[in-house]
Every structure is written in structure tokens, then in C-alpha cells.
Design a protein around this motif. Sequence first.
Motif, PDB file in Angstrom:
ATOM      1  N   ILE A 250       0.871  -1.178   0.000  1.00  0.00           N
ATOM      2  CA  ILE A 250       0.000   0.000   0.000  1.00  0.00           C
ATOM      3  C   ILE A 250       0.907   1.226   0.000  1.00  0.00           C
ATOM      4  O   ILE A 250       1.608   1.500   0.970  1.00  0.00           O
ATOM      5  N   THR A 251       0.915   1.943  -1.112  1.00  0.00           N
ATOM      6  CA  THR A 251       1.738   3.141  -1.230  1.00  0.00           C
ATOM      7  C   THR A 251       0.820   4.360  -1.324  1.00  0.00           C
ATOM      8  O   THR A 251      -0.409   4.231  -1.383  1.00  0.00           O
ATOM      9  N   LEU A 252       1.423   5.540  -1.347  1.00  0.00           N
ATOM     10  CA  LEU A 252       0.596   6.753  -1.302  1.00  0.00           C
ATOM     11  C   LEU A 252      -0.414   6.838  -2.447  1.00  0.00           C
ATOM     12  O   LEU A 252      -1.575   7.187  -2.200  1.00  0.00           O
ATOM     13  N   PRO A 253      -0.043   6.545  -3.690  1.00  0.00           N
ATOM     14  CA  PRO A 253      -1.057   6.615  -4.754  1.00  0.00           C
ATOM     15  C   PRO A 253      -2.287   5.763  -4.451  1.00  0.00           C
ATOM     16  O   PRO A 253      -3.423   6.178  -4.714  1.00  0.00           O
ATOM     17  N   VAL A 254      -2.064   4.587  -3.875  1.00  0.00           N
ATOM     18  CA  VAL A 254      -3.187   3.700  -3.569  1.00  0.00           C
ATOM     19  C   VAL A 254      -4.034   4.273  -2.439  1.00  0.00           C
ATOM     20  O   VAL A 254      -5.272   4.256  -2.509  1.00  0.00           O
ATOM     21  N   THR A 255      -3.399   4.796  -1.392  1.00  0.00           N
ATOM     22  CA  THR A 255      -4.186   5.361  -0.289  1.00  0.00           C
ATOM     23  C   THR A 255      -5.022   6.541  -0.771  1.00  0.00           C
ATOM     24  O   THR A 255      -6.163   6.716  -0.345  1.00  0.00           O
ATOM     25  N   LEU A 256      -4.466   7.337  -1.678  1.00  0.00           N
ATOM     26  CA  LEU A 256      -5.215   8.481  -2.225  1.00  0.00           C
ATOM     27  C   LEU A 256      -6.398   8.002  -3.062  1.00  0.00           C
ATOM     28  O   LEU A 256      -7.502   8.572  -2.978  1.00  0.00           O
ATOM     29  N   ALA A 257      -6.184   6.970  -3.867  1.00  0.00           N
ATOM     30  CA  ALA A 257      -7.276   6.438  -4.691  1.00  0.00           C
ATOM     31  C   ALA A 257      -8.344   5.789  -3.826  1.00  0.00           C
ATOM     32  O   ALA A 257      -9.547   5.892  -4.121  1.00  0.00           O
ATOM     33  N   LEU A 258      -7.945   5.137  -2.749  1.00  0.00           N
ATOM     34  CA  LEU A 258      -8.903   4.501  -1.860  1.00  0.00           C
ATOM     35  C   LEU A 258      -9.792   5.524  -1.160  1.00  0.00           C
ATOM     36  O   LEU A 258     -10.966   5.254  -0.878  1.00  0.00           O
ATOM     37  N   GLU A 259      -9.252   6.694  -0.883  1.00  0.00           N
ATOM     38  CA  GLU A 259     -10.049   7.733  -0.233  1.00  0.00           C
ATOM     39  C   GLU A 259     -11.227   8.174  -1.103  1.00  0.00           C
ATOM     40  O   GLU A 259     -12.257   8.609  -0.583  1.00  0.00           O
ATOM     41  N   ALA A 260     -11.080   8.043  -2.421  1.00  0.00           N
ATOM     42  CA  ALA A 260     -12.140   8.470  -3.342  1.00  0.00           C
ATOM     43  C   ALA A 260     -12.786   7.294  -4.068  1.00  0.00           C
ATOM     44  O   ALA A 260     -13.540   7.482  -5.015  1.00  0.00           O
ATOM     45  N   ALA A 261     -12.515   6.074  -3.613  1.00  0.00           N
ATOM     46  CA  ALA A 261     -12.934   4.878  -4.346  1.00  0.00           C
ATOM     47  C   ALA A 261     -14.434   4.637  -4.280  1.00  0.00           C
ATOM     48  O   ALA A 261     -15.075   4.861  -3.252  1.00  0.00           O
ATOM     49  N   SER A 262     -14.959   4.158  -5.394  1.00  0.00           N
ATOM     50  CA  SER A 262     -16.334   3.660  -5.425  1.00  0.00           C
ATOM     51  C   SER A 262     -16.362   2.285  -4.782  1.00  0.00           C
ATOM     52  O   SER A 262     -15.314   1.705  -4.469  1.00  0.00           O
ATOM     53  N   ALA A 263     -17.540   1.733  -4.615  1.00  0.00           N
ATOM     54  CA  ALA A 263     -17.664   0.395  -4.026  1.00  0.00           C
ATOM     55  C   ALA A 263     -16.949  -0.642  -4.889  1.00  0.00           C
ATOM     56  O   ALA A 263     -16.261  -1.531  -4.369  1.00  0.00           O
ATOM     57  N   ASP A 264     -17.100  -0.519  -6.209  1.00  0.00           N
ATOM     58  CA  ASP A 264     -16.437  -1.468  -7.106  1.00  0.00           C
ATOM     59  C   ASP A 264     -14.922  -1.335  -7.021  1.00  0.00           C
ATOM     60  O   ASP A 264     -14.193  -2.336  -7.049  1.00  0.00           O
ATOM     61  N   GLU A 265     -14.440  -0.099  -6.916  1.00  0.00           N
ATOM     62  CA  GLU A 265     -12.992   0.107  -6.814  1.00  0.00           C
ATOM     63  C   GLU A 265     -12.449  -0.409  -5.490  1.00  0.00           C
ATOM     64  O   GLU A 265     -11.362  -0.998  -5.441  1.00  0.00           O
ATOM     65  N   GLN A 266     -13.205  -0.208  -4.432  1.00  0.00           N
ATOM     66  CA  GLN A 266     -12.780  -0.746  -3.138  1.00  0.00           C
ATOM     67  C   GLN A 266     -12.672  -2.267  -3.196  1.00  0.00           C
ATOM     68  O   GLN A 266     -11.732  -2.862  -2.654  1.00  0.00           O
ATOM     69  N   ALA A 267     -13.636  -2.884  -3.873  1.00  0.00           N
ATOM     70  CA  ALA A 267     -13.601  -4.346  -4.017  1.00  0.00           C
ATOM     71  C   ALA A 267     -12.402  -4.774  -4.855  1.00  0.00           C
ATOM     72  O   ALA A 267     -11.778  -5.810  -4.577  1.00  0.00           O
ATOM     73  N   PHE A 268     -12.065  -3.976  -5.861  1.00  0.00           N
ATOM     74  CA  PHE A 268     -10.906  -4.278  -6.710  1.00  0.00           C
ATOM     75  C   PHE A 268      -9.622  -4.268  -5.883  1.00  0.00           C
ATOM     76  O   PHE A 268      -8.813  -5.201  -5.952  1.00  0.00           O
ATOM     77  N   TRP A 269      -9.445  -3.222  -5.074  1.00  0.00           N
ATOM     78  CA  TRP A 269      -8.229  -3.126  -4.264  1.00  0.00           C
ATOM     79  C   TRP A 269      -8.189  -4.235  -3.200  1.00  0.00           C
ATOM     80  O   TRP A 269      -7.123  -4.783  -2.909  1.00  0.00           O
ATOM     81  N   ALA A 270      -9.335  -4.558  -2.641  1.00  0.00           N
ATOM     82  CA  ALA A 270      -9.383  -5.614  -1.631  1.00  0.00           C
ATOM     83  C   ALA A 270      -8.987  -6.961  -2.242  1.00  0.00           C
ATOM     84  O   ALA A 270      -8.298  -7.768  -1.611  1.00  0.00           O
ATOM     85  N   ARG A 271      -9.431  -7.197  -3.477  1.00  0.00           N
ATOM     86  CA  ARG A 271      -9.096  -8.460  -4.144  1.00  0.00           C
ATOM     87  C   ARG A 271      -7.622  -8.502  -4.550  1.00  0.00           C
ATOM     88  O   ARG A 271      -6.920  -9.481  -4.274  1.00  0.00           O
ATOM     89  N   THR A 272      -7.165  -7.437  -5.208  1.00  0.00           N
ATOM     90  CA  THR A 272      -5.826  -7.479  -5.805  1.00  0.00           C
ATOM     91  C   THR A 272      -4.705  -7.258  -4.792  1.00  0.00           C
ATOM     92  O   THR A 272      -3.651  -7.896  -4.883  1.00  0.00           O
ATOM     93  N   LEU A 273      -4.923  -6.346  -3.835  1.00  0.00           N
ATOM     94  CA  LEU A 273      -3.884  -6.059  -2.852  1.00  0.00           C
ATOM     95  C   LEU A 273      -4.136  -6.780  -1.534  1.00  0.00           C
ATOM     96  O   LEU A 273      -3.207  -7.312  -0.930  1.00  0.00           O
ATOM     97  N   GLY A 274      -5.407  -6.792  -1.087  1.00  0.00           N
ATOM     98  CA  GLY A 274      -5.728  -7.439   0.181  1.00  0.00           C
ATOM     99  C   GLY A 274      -5.575  -8.948   0.107  1.00  0.00           C
ATOM    100  O   GLY A 274      -4.877  -9.565   0.916  1.00  0.00           O
ATOM    101  N   ALA A 275      -6.216  -9.545  -0.891  1.00  0.00           N
ATOM    102  CA  ALA A 275      -6.171 -11.000  -1.038  1.00  0.00           C
ATOM    103  C   ALA A 275      -5.077 -11.461  -1.991  1.00  0.00           C
ATOM    104  O   ALA A 275      -4.824 -12.656  -2.124  1.00  0.00           O
ATOM    105  N   LYS A 276      -4.436 -10.523  -2.685  1.00  0.00           N
ATOM    106  CA  LYS A 276      -3.412 -10.817  -3.692  1.00  0.00           C
ATOM    107  C   LYS A 276      -3.930 -11.799  -4.741  1.00  0.00           C
ATOM    108  O   LYS A 276      -3.211 -12.682  -5.213  1.00  0.00           O
ATOM    109  N   ASN A 277      -5.185 -11.625  -5.077  1.00  0.00           N
ATOM    110  CA  ASN A 277      -5.805 -12.432  -6.121  1.00  0.00           C
ATOM    111  C   ASN A 277      -5.793 -11.597  -7.396  1.00  0.00           C
ATOM    112  O   ASN A 277      -6.712 -10.839  -7.669  1.00  0.00           O
ATOM    113  N   GLN A 278      -4.719 -11.725  -8.159  1.00  0.00           N
ATOM    114  CA  GLN A 278      -4.514 -10.873  -9.320  1.00  0.00           C
ATOM    115  C   GLN A 278      -4.561 -11.677 -10.608  1.00  0.00           C
ATOM    116  O   GLN A 278      -4.099 -12.821 -10.659  1.00  0.00           O
ATOM    117  N   THR A 279      -5.117 -11.056 -11.642  1.00  0.00           N
ATOM    118  CA  THR A 279      -5.204 -11.686 -12.952  1.00  0.00           C
ATOM    119  C   THR A 279      -4.605 -10.741 -13.989  1.00  0.00           C
ATOM    120  O   THR A 279      -4.295  -9.585 -13.701  1.00  0.00           O
TER     121      THR A 279
END
Length: 338
Positions: A250-279
Motif C-alpha cells: 500500500i503506497t501513497l497513490p493507492v491510499t489516495l485512490a482509496l479515499e475516493a474509491a467507489s464500491a467497485d474500486e474498493q472491491a478491486f483493491w481488496a481483491r488485488t492487494l488485500g487477497a493478492k488475487n490478481q489476474t
Amino acid sequence: MNGLPLTDTPQAIADPVSTLMALAGDDMPRVEALLSERMASPVELIPELAAWLVKAGGKRIRPLITIASARMLGYEGEGHLALAGAVELIHTATLLHDDVVDESELRRGKASANHIWGNPQSVLVGDFLFAQAFMLMVDSGSLDALHVLSRAAAIIAEGEVRQLAMVGDVAVSRQSYMEVIDAKTAALFAAAAQVSPILAGRPKAEEDALHTYGRELGLAFQLVDDALDYGGLAALLGKNTGDDFREGKITLPVTLALEAASADEQAFWARTLGAKNQTDGDLDEAIAILKRHGALDETLAQARARAANAQSALGVFPRNEWTDALSALAEFVVDRAY
């Protein structure tokens, strides 16, 4: 001091690192000789691995800051050489340990030491370099400088542990992240600059000014790296673009994007960074989200502000070729993103 004009187009500016190297032409070869001496060992793996790191390049920015700060203040002794060598050895040791923690395969565009020799070997050689750094600190003859660099080494370790705990944690705030990079990156820049006025016996105000210069420069340096990881070239960073994303950092660009994230974007970050489930395609989507919210531009704007703070800190010193070069270095740290 001049401001830091950033544009959306590349800028043809002189490389202040080369300028500093030229100014420090009498000192840096002696620092390099010290490094070679301290990396020597009858245990074959140690000089072999150390030589690989040296060949991998690196601009020697941190020891250059120590040398330039000392010369800017008119210091005429030789203690700054040992301190500059200690700063570089601390930096090199932390790189070895970081690559093990991050499971990195590249360092400055070449295969990382841990990828070639293995994790245990890299950790132990890193420990050896730390020990050599502390021996050089003692050789400088300044107990206060030893205290500053020792404290910086401890702070760096704390920062790395905190960052490791934050991997995949999409609830990390920008403040928490800034505290981490203040420790893991800026602390050594700050110490590299601060030890010179200590060695030269200069007033506390000058020590504080150079500490501020180094700290703000280090923060700017890390923020630019954060932005480049989501859009720079691997050649610029010495690592693969997108490494932070793949490692769940989690770096600054990501924290800034998360502050303005939609529900879908929050789910995207949770999947890709939180769960490291990346495609395939997830990195491109991450970059698109960051750009949509202006997170990369804001990260670079904050880097520019930090670099300007570094320049301002030099205002307490009489202007000379050293202050000009150190000021240009702060500008260059941000300009390398374009």
C-alpha cells in the motif's frame, strides 16, 4: 531558491549527481576504496556478492550528501569519508534485506543477490555489511555521529517492519504510510546530511537545517518511486514496473485512490492487494483507477512540495557551488519522473 517547475513533458536538465561527483572528485574515490576494503573477506561469498552489488550500479546519492554537506561547511578533516562509507554500507545492507523480504528478482535492472545466491546468504552478507558500517562510524571519531547513524539504522528497521505489517491492508491511511516512508527511506537521507555538521562542530541550527534537507529529500525520493512504479520504466527504477502492486504494498497513490474509491474500486483493491488475487490486466486497471482519481499527479505534487522544503532548508547557508548542487539534487529527484 528557485521553485520546482514540473510539466507533462520531459525536461533536459543537467544531472546534479554528476555535478556533485565532479565536485567531490577528491573524496568519492577514497570512499569507494573504503567500501572495497570493508567488503573484503576471506569468506569468498562475501566479496563475490558485494562485487555484484557494486556492478549493479547506484548513484551513491546518500554518501554524496554526506560529502557535499561536509565540504559545504568547510570541513577539512577526513572523518566524513568514514561516515559516507558507513551511510552507503547501511543502505546496501538494507537493500539486501529488503529484497529478501519482498522476494524481489531484480535490483537496479539486474538479477537481485537473493535471486542468485539465495535468501540466507543475502541476509547474512547484509548483517556483515551492517557490522562494517558500525566499524566505520567508530573510525570517524565522533560519538554523536555514531549515535545519529545508529538511531537511523534502528528507525529504518522499524519502518520496514511496519510496512511489512501493512502489506495488503487497504485500510491504511495516508498518514500511516507517510510515517512508514519517513522511517524506512527518509531517516537515512536525514542522517547522511546531519552527521556532517556534527563532525564539523557547527551550530545546532545548521545541524537541524541539514537534517530537514535530508529528510525532505528522502520523502520526495520515495514518493517519486511510488508514482513511477505505476507508470515508469523498469530501467528508471531498477525493478519491474508494478512490483509494489504485485507485492500487495500500500503506497501513497493507492491510499489516495482509496479515499475516493467507489464500491467497485474498493472491491478491486481488496481483491488485488488485500487477497493478492490478481489476474492479467489488473495492473492496467489499477493504473487507470489511479489516474482517474488523480492519485499519481497528487503523489508527484507532494514529492515536489517535499523537494521544495529541502531546497528551503539550505537557505540558512551561504550560497556556494555545494549549496547550488544540493539544491539542484532536490529538483532532480522530482524531475526524474518525467
